[in-house]
Design a protein around this motif. Structure first.
Motif, PDB file in Angstrom:
ATOM      1  N   UNK A   1     -18.901  -4.605   3.453  1.00 25.00           N
ATOM      2  CA  UNK A   1     -19.206  -5.993   3.803  1.00 25.00           C
ATOM      3  C   UNK A   1     -18.155  -6.956   3.257  1.00 25.00           C
ATOM      4  N   UNK A   2     -17.765  -6.798   2.002  1.00 27.55           N
ATOM      5  CA  UNK A   2     -16.784  -7.721   1.437  1.00 27.55           C
ATOM      6  C   UNK A   2     -15.406  -7.521   2.076  1.00 27.55           C
TER       7      UNK A   2
ATOM      8  N   UNK B   1     -18.313 -15.104   7.270  1.00 27.51           N
ATOM      9  CA  UNK B   1     -18.270 -14.084   6.220  1.00 27.51           C
ATOM     10  C   UNK B   1     -19.675 -13.602   5.889  1.00 27.51           C
ATOM     11  N   UNK B   2     -20.691 -14.243   6.444  1.00 28.11           N
ATOM     12  CA  UNK B   2     -22.092 -13.850   6.198  1.00 28.11           C
ATOM     13  C   UNK B   2     -22.455 -12.725   7.160  1.00 28.11           C
TER      14      UNK B   2
ATOM     15  N   UNK C   1     -24.338  -9.122  11.885  1.00 29.33           N
ATOM     16  CA  UNK C   1     -23.101  -8.493  12.350  1.00 29.33           C
ATOM     17  C   UNK C   1     -22.951  -7.073  11.811  1.00 29.33           C
ATOM     18  N   UNK C   2     -23.503  -6.806  10.644  1.00 29.84           N
ATOM     19  CA  UNK C   2     -23.359  -5.490  10.024  1.00 29.84           C
ATOM     20  C   UNK C   2     -24.702  -5.007   9.496  1.00 29.84           C
ATOM     21  N   UNK C   3     -25.051  -3.792   9.871  1.00 25.26           N
ATOM     22  CA  UNK C   3     -26.237  -3.135   9.317  1.00 25.26           C
ATOM     23  C   UNK C   3     -25.859  -1.684   9.049  1.00 25.26           C
TER      24      UNK C   3
ATOM     25  N   UNK D   1     -14.547  -1.017  11.268  1.00 28.04           N
ATOM     26  CA  UNK D   1     -15.352  -2.240  11.261  1.00 28.04           C
ATOM     27  C   UNK D   1     -14.530  -3.465  11.653  1.00 28.04           C
ATOM     28  N   UNK D   2     -13.307  -3.561  11.145  1.00 26.31           N
ATOM     29  CA  UNK D   2     -12.445  -4.695  11.478  1.00 26.31           C
ATOM     30  C   UNK D   2     -12.212  -4.799  12.978  1.00 26.31           C
ATOM     31  N   UNK D   3     -11.864  -3.675  13.587  1.00 25.71           N
ATOM     32  CA  UNK D   3     -11.524  -3.696  15.012  1.00 25.71           C
ATOM     33  C   UNK D   3     -12.747  -3.977  15.899  1.00 25.71           C
TER      34      UNK D   3
END
Length: 119
Positions: free
Chosen positions: A65-66, A79-80, A86-88, A113-115
């Motif tokens: 996540x960070x 960034x949240x 956005x992320x689980x 994750x970035x892409x």
């Protein structure tokens, strides 16, 4: 082809190829949202809104996540990441018992994750 590495031995880092400040060297480069959307002919910046993408990787990236927040920041993306859905992260059973972290796999997980986030 060029190397844009910075070598810091003391003080404030400077690009090896120029006398400009670090801000210019640290600007986002590489594949970001616009370049990925253009490369894959995606409809727009919000075209994937509400879609779910699963990424299966071995091991865990405890800093996922960070790390993703750092990638998204220069593009003005939130960034949240967990808070906005956005992320689980889930384990192979859909639960929260992640496998052990692995620094080698963490690099791959971060890139994945970035892409996906950019697209």
């Amino acid at each position: 082809m060029a190397c844009n590495a910075l070598r810091v031995t003391a003080g404030t880092p400077k690009p090896a190829h120029a006398e400009s400040d670090l801000t210019a060297a640290a600007a986002a480069s590489g594949y970001g949202p616009a370049s990925l959307q253009a490369a894959y002919n995606l409809p727009s910046a919000s075209g994937g809104s509400g879609q779910t993408v699963a990424i299966a990787d071995a091991y865990d990236d405890p800093n996922a996540e960070s790390d993703l927040a750092v990638y998204r920041s220069p593009y003005g993306l939130s960034a949240r990441i967990t808070a906005n859905g956005c992320l689980k992260k889930v384990d192979q059973n859909g639960g929260t018992s992640q496998p052990r972290g692995d620094s080698g796999w963490a690099e791959e997980i971060s890139l994945d994750l970035d892409m996906v986030s950019a697209a």
